[in-house]
Design an enzyme around this catalytic site. Structure first.
Site, PDB file in Angstrom:
ATOM      1  N   GLN A 206      51.409  26.050  46.601  1.00 30.89           N
ATOM      2  CA  GLN A 206      51.188  27.218  45.984  1.00 30.89           C
ATOM      3  C   GLN A 206      52.783  27.763  46.098  1.00 30.89           C
ATOM      4  O   GLN A 206      53.165  28.737  45.211  1.00 30.89           O
ATOM      5  CB  GLN A 206      50.189  28.087  46.879  1.00 30.89           C
ATOM      6  CG  GLN A 206      48.886  27.676  46.532  1.00 30.89           C
ATOM      7  CD  GLN A 206      48.629  27.785  45.223  1.00 30.89           C
ATOM      8  OE1 GLN A 206      48.572  28.979  44.470  1.00 30.89           O
ATOM      9  NE2 GLN A 206      48.161  26.900  44.403  1.00 30.89           N
TER      10      GLN A 206
ATOM     11  N   HIS B 171      54.865  27.521  43.228  1.00 34.92           N
ATOM     12  CA  HIS B 171      54.687  28.257  41.804  1.00 34.92           C
ATOM     13  C   HIS B 171      56.165  29.196  41.571  1.00 34.92           C
ATOM     14  O   HIS B 171      56.322  29.250  40.388  1.00 34.92           O
ATOM     15  CB  HIS B 171      53.508  28.875  41.977  1.00 34.92           C
ATOM     16  CG  HIS B 171      52.071  28.349  41.482  1.00 34.92           C
ATOM     17  ND1 HIS B 171      52.221  27.813  40.298  1.00 34.92           N
ATOM     18  CD2 HIS B 171      51.272  27.718  42.132  1.00 34.92           C
ATOM     19  CE1 HIS B 171      51.277  27.214  40.242  1.00 34.92           C
ATOM     20  NE2 HIS B 171      50.366  27.139  41.337  1.00 34.92           N
TER      21      HIS B 171
ATOM     22  N   GLU C 194      43.495  34.385  46.307  1.00 34.84           N
ATOM     23  CA  GLU C 194      43.106  33.788  45.027  1.00 34.84           C
ATOM     24  C   GLU C 194      42.438  32.425  45.492  1.00 34.84           C
ATOM     25  O   GLU C 194      41.289  32.014  44.718  1.00 34.84           O
ATOM     26  CB  GLU C 194      44.677  33.607  44.176  1.00 34.84           C
ATOM     27  CG  GLU C 194      44.096  32.818  43.002  1.00 34.84           C
ATOM     28  CD  GLU C 194      45.546  32.269  42.487  1.00 34.84           C
ATOM     29  OE1 GLU C 194      45.647  31.909  41.391  1.00 34.84           O
ATOM     30  OE2 GLU C 194      46.642  32.411  43.098  1.00 34.84           O
ATOM     31  N   HIS C 195      43.160  31.533  46.176  1.00 36.04           N
ATOM     32  CA  HIS C 195      42.582  30.189  46.772  1.00 36.04           C
ATOM     33  C   HIS C 195      42.370  30.444  48.269  1.00 36.04           C
ATOM     34  O   HIS C 195      43.213  30.876  48.906  1.00 36.04           O
ATOM     35  CB  HIS C 195      43.522  29.011  46.469  1.00 36.04           C
ATOM     36  CG  HIS C 195      44.058  29.048  45.047  1.00 36.04           C
ATOM     37  ND1 HIS C 195      45.063  29.780  44.566  1.00 36.04           N
ATOM     38  CD2 HIS C 195      43.503  28.378  43.883  1.00 36.04           C
ATOM     39  CE1 HIS C 195      45.456  29.277  43.115  1.00 36.04           C
ATOM     40  NE2 HIS C 195      44.446  28.732  42.711  1.00 36.04           N
TER      41      HIS C 195
ATOM     42  N   ASP D 189      43.098  22.976  40.715  1.00 38.08           N
ATOM     43  CA  ASP D 189      44.057  23.332  39.722  1.00 38.08           C
ATOM     44  C   ASP D 189      44.393  22.493  38.385  1.00 38.08           C
ATOM     45  O   ASP D 189      44.545  22.858  37.325  1.00 38.08           O
ATOM     46  CB  ASP D 189      45.705  23.252  40.168  1.00 38.08           C
ATOM     47  CG  ASP D 189      46.154  24.563  40.774  1.00 38.08           C
ATOM     48  OD1 ASP D 189      45.292  25.620  40.889  1.00 38.08           O
ATOM     49  OD2 ASP D 189      47.129  24.695  41.602  1.00 38.08           O
TER      50      ASP D 189
ATOM     51  N   HIS E 169      15.300  64.069  22.144  1.00 42.67           N
ATOM     52  CA  HIS E 169      14.593  62.662  22.595  1.00 42.67           C
ATOM     53  C   HIS E 169      13.170  62.782  22.990  1.00 42.67           C
ATOM     54  O   HIS E 169      12.449  61.749  22.775  1.00 42.67           O
ATOM     55  CB  HIS E 169      15.474  62.606  24.178  1.00 42.67           C
ATOM     56  CG  HIS E 169      16.739  62.108  24.061  1.00 42.67           C
ATOM     57  ND1 HIS E 169      17.696  62.930  23.395  1.00 42.67           N
ATOM     58  CD2 HIS E 169      17.290  61.223  24.580  1.00 42.67           C
ATOM     59  CE1 HIS E 169      18.979  61.993  23.587  1.00 42.67           C
ATOM     60  NE2 HIS E 169      18.682  61.024  24.265  1.00 42.67           N
TER      61      HIS E 169
END
Length: 426
Positions: free
Chosen positions: A255, A258, A322-323, A356, A415
């Site tokens: 990670q 990235h 996220e992970h 991934d 109504h």
């Protein structure tokens, strides 16, 4: 990585803070570009493509000839790997298709939901320092399975005006309708407003840098839907004495590489384990082509020792990663208590990189704590649900009086009258 040993809960918010920078100035720049695209169309797209990507393009569309040429440039090994990944992703996402269930809520009153695919979707695929052809599979396959009629893809060209052949091969393989050589804010603006040959879409998907993310959020205010708010990639790892330090270091680095603004978090039970992981990090960093990027990301990252397992779980849920990798002997039991995470990886032999690429799950996930309220991309991301109801004469007799009473209590006479007239007719 910064280290913390049994920190008090008052410290947790500062420990878990993401390394985000002030985006106010960035947003002003993005607004100007979007406004220019909205008013000048193709002229603005060419101007910014030349400025940011270093190439001037008269035509943005990728031709059939370019797609065919790209296929010849991709190695057979990579083609086979992409095909295996695509098959797994298709299998996993096809199982998510919803069924239509008709429910009789009251005798004579039948209600149901019908899933309908979003007609036009736009996919943004980064192509700069890492051409993410895997994201083509993750986004286009669910769109195709859901039944989207038009699936367009934008990805930035290189200085020669070309797109990475693996991206084009993946796009052709999974049925992308049209591919455009367009990146950055200009791609988001083109898909949001419609510009030059790029059609306006109903919803935009895909990862990107801070500029792309700002553009997505700005156009989502009034012009187009987006998949989710997102930012730099991140992973949290929970580990105990059964975890392999070499594996953990590899997952942290997968990670960290990235981008320099990525973040990794290690939560474990002992300081000794952190030292073992740090030694492994030093050894593995030497062999990475993106080691400089990974090293910068590690400066934004933390390792936390918590001897209490329940506190480990609480800290991770507060972080909403996220992970999340759970490398602990009782990972099944711990996983049941995780309520905030984008995607969870269980056991010593489930690396985050499997998700991934090729296990079948989707890698387009909420970051920056948004996992506390957003899901990752799935089939539901590409469909909308229309509700239907059918009421018989018996049904309006049974339910009508309740509707009349409620409408009268809200002082909405029309109504009430819509029901009263039908009851009198019966």
């Amino acid at each position: 990585m910064k280290k913390y040993f049994n920190p008090e809960k008052e410290q947790w918010p500062s420990i878990l803070k993401r390394p985000l920078f002030d985006a106010s100035e960035l947003e002003d720049q993005v607004k100007l570009i979007l406004k220019d695209i909205q008013s000048s169309g193709g002229h603005a797209l060419r101007k910014y493509t030349e400025k940011f990507d270093g190439t001037f393009l008269r035509k943005f569309s990728v031709t059939k000839e370019e797609l065919a040429e790209a296929e010849n440039l991709v190695s057979e090994d990579l083609k086979e790997a992409i095909q295996i990944a695509a098959a797994n992703i298709e299998k996993f996402h096809s199982a998510q298709l919803p069924e239509i269930k008709k429910i009789e809520t009251t005798p004579g009153v039948v209600c149901w939901q019908k899933p309908v695919a979003i007609e036009k979707v736009g996919l943004y695929i980064p192509g700069g320092s890492a051409p993410l052809f895997s994201s083509v599979l993750m986004l286009a396959l669910p769109a195709k399975i859901a039944g989207c009629k038009e699936i367009i893809l934008c990805t930035p060209p290189n200085k020669e005006g070309n797109i990475n052949p693996a991206i084009l091969y993946a796009a052709k393989l999974v049925g992308v309708t049209k591919v455009f050589k367009l990146g950055g804010v200009q791609a988001i603006g083109a898909m949001a407003y419609g510009a030059d040959c790029i059609p306006k879409v109903n919803k935009i998907f895909g990862p990107g840098n801070q500029y792309v993310m700002a553009a997505k959020q700005l156009v989502s205010i009034s012009d187009v839907a987006i998949d989710m708010p997102a930012g730099p990639s991140e992973v949290a790892i929970m580990a105990d004495e059964t975890a392999n330090p070499e594996f953990i270091a590899a997952d942290l680095l997968s990670q960290a590489e990235h981008g320099p603004d990525s973040q990794v978090l290690l939560v474990c039970k002992s300081a000794v384990f952190i030292e073992e992981v740090e030694r492994a990090l030093i050894g593995q960093l030497k062999n990475l082509s993106r080691s400089a990027i990974a090293e910068k990301a590690l400066l934004n990252s933390e390792s936390v020792v918590l001897e209490n397992e329940e506190e480990m779980i609480e800290l991770v849920n507060d972080y909403a990663p996220e992970h999340l990798i759970i490398a602990m002997k009782n990972y099944d039991e711990i996983a049941e208590k995780i309520i905030n995470a984008g995607s969870v990886f269980l056991g010593n032999y489930t690396p985050e990189s499997a998700g991934d690429y090729a296990s079948g799950t989707n890698h387009t996930l909420p970051t920056n704590g948004w996992a506390n309220s957003y899901s990752g991309v799935n089939i539901d991301s590409f469909i909308k649900k229309i509700t239907f109801q059918e009421i018989s004469k018996e049904g309006i007799r049974n339910l009508g009086p309740s509707i009349e009473i409620m409408a009268a209590a809200e002082e909405l006479d029309a109504h009430k009258n819509a029901v009263t007239l039908r009851l009198k007719n019966l």
